[in-house]
Structure formats: structure tokens, C-alpha cells
Motif scaffolding. Structure first.
Motif, PDB file in Angstrom:
ATOM      1  N   ARG A  65       2.333   2.167  11.678  1.00 49.56           N
ATOM      2  CA  ARG A  65       3.497   1.843  10.860  1.00 49.56           C
ATOM      3  C   ARG A  65       3.316   2.546   9.528  1.00 49.56           C
ATOM      4  N   GLN A  66       4.420   2.798   8.897  1.00 47.10           N
ATOM      5  CA  GLN A  66       4.390   3.472   7.604  1.00 47.10           C
ATOM      6  C   GLN A  66       5.184   2.632   6.620  1.00 47.10           C
ATOM      7  N   GLU A  67       4.535   2.298   5.533  1.00 42.30           N
ATOM      8  CA  GLU A  67       5.234   1.509   4.518  1.00 42.30           C
ATOM      9  C   GLU A  67       6.232   2.390   3.794  1.00 42.30           C
ATOM     10  N   ARG A  68       7.328   1.802   3.437  1.00 37.81           N
ATOM     11  CA  ARG A  68       8.382   2.536   2.743  1.00 37.81           C
ATOM     12  C   ARG A  68       7.832   3.179   1.467  1.00 37.81           C
ATOM     13  N   GLY A  69       8.117   4.465   1.312  1.00 38.39           N
ATOM     14  CA  GLY A  69       7.681   5.189   0.131  1.00 38.39           C
ATOM     15  C   GLY A  69       6.252   5.715   0.210  1.00 38.39           C
ATOM     16  N   SER A  70       5.553   5.412   1.269  1.00 38.98           N
ATOM     17  CA  SER A  70       4.171   5.879   1.410  1.00 38.98           C
ATOM     18  C   SER A  70       4.104   6.973   2.470  1.00 38.98           C
ATOM     19  N   ARG A  71       3.195   7.916   2.298  1.00 33.62           N
ATOM     20  CA  ARG A  71       3.022   8.942   3.324  1.00 33.62           C
ATOM     21  C   ARG A  71       1.906   8.575   4.295  1.00 33.62           C
TER      22      ARG A  71
END
Length: 190
Positions: free
Chosen positions: A28-34
Motif C-alpha cells: 500500500r502507498q500512503e497518500r503523498g508518499s512515494r
């Protein structure tokens, strides 16, 4: 690894991907994170299943177990750099065992060919600065070992071919001495 664009890899021999633990784990990728976060039983981790294999302690494994570990690892979810470090770590370990366990040398050659193919397909996986490939690349121990192996086996033309492919990733892979040996052999044959 077979999903990486530009790779010529059909899959691992004798490995049923669907039976591997973590084969179906998705990040999963947190919003705003690469950054990607991979679920584990202990909580999220920044290391993919392939990454965890790449950086595991493999020194205690026998040769067959190590080879299987790698074949399973390249079937697990991960990034191109995870696969590179998995392959390179195994190559270095198998090379260090070449005298007591020469049967591992066949896997050295296979894994090194896969690693160079991976690096050619995804150069940023070994780039010093992923955003700027002109800054150079990390040292490719897998390529160096492969060239040594080929030279030791007397496969000089193959070693030169690997050298030429790898030069894109650093001038240090240019082996003028190998090219001179091949030229001398060619001159003898005339």
C-alpha cells in the motif's frame, strides 16, 4: 520478476508461485508518499517479500537450499533493486563456496545473466541517484564474478561480450586485457 518490463524471464524452474508464502502480498502507498508499505504478521514493513529474502542471512544455507531460496525469491513481489540484491548476494555466496561446492557455479552463471538482464531493463535499480542516471551506478559484483568465471573457464569471447554489455554501467567493466587475449587467439587462428 517476470512482470518487469524488458525482462526475458519466464519464471523459476520447479517453483509453484501460488504456493509461496507472501506471493500474493500487495503493498500500500500512503497518500503523498512515494514509499510502499508491505503487510507482515508483525505490521507494515518498507521491505517487500523479495527484499526480506535479499537481506536475509544466507550463510548457513547449503548450496541447493540457497539456489531454491533465490528461485523462490524472484517469484515474490518486490522491486527491481530487491531482485538485484537477492541475485547478487547469492552469486557472491556461491562464488565464495566454489572450491567446496563447485556445483553452485552453474547457478552463478544463470543468476548473473538474470541480474545483468534485469539491470539492462531497469538501470535505475542500481543507479547512485535514481533521478539522475548520469551520476553513475553502484558496483555490480555479480557482473565482475561472472566475468571471472567465464575467463577461468576459458570462455574469453563470452567474457568480452559480458564486459561490453556492462560497460554502459561503468568503465570499470571494460576489460581490454580480455579483448587483447581474444585478438591474440584470432591472430593465431589465421
Amino acid at each position: 520478476m517476470a512482470d518487469i518490463s524488458g525482462m526475458r524471464f519466464a519464471g523459476s524452474p520447479d517453483i509453484d508461485r501460488s504456493r509461496l508464502p507472501d506471493a500474493h502480498v500487495r503493498p500500500r502507498q500512503e497518500r503523498g508518499s512515494r514509499y510502499l508499505y508491505w503487510p507482515t504478521p508483525e505490521g507494515d514493513s518498507s521491505g517487500s517479500p523479495a527484499h526480506r529474502r535479499a537481506f536475509a542471512d544466507i550463510g548457513h544455507m547449503d548450496t541447493n537450499g540457497l539456489v531454491r531460496w533465490v528461485w523462490e525469491g524472484v517469484e515474490l513481489p518486490g522491486t527491481a533493486s530487491d531482485y538485484h540484491f537477492l541475485l547478487q548476494g547469492a552469486i557472491k555466496q556461491l562464488w565464495s563456496r566454489r572450491r567446496p561446492a563447485p556445483e553452485g557455479l552453474q547457478s552463478v552463471e544463470v543468476f548473473a545473466a538474470l541480474d545483468l538482464g534485469l539491470i539492462e531493463a531497469v538501470p535505475h535499480a542500481v543507479a547512485i541517484d535514481e533521478a539522475d542516471l548520469t551520476r553513475g551506478f553502484a558496483r555490480l559484483a555479480s557482473v565482475e564474478v561472472w566475468m571471472k568465471l567465464l575467463e577461468t573457464e576459458g570462455a574469453l569471447r563470452d567474457a568480452v561480450a559480458v564486459s561490453r554489455r556492462a560497460q554502459r554501467f561503468g568503465e570499470s567493466y571494460r576489460r581490454a586485457d580480455l579483448e587483447a587475449k581474444v585478438a591474440a587467439l584470432d591472430a593465431e587462428g589465421q
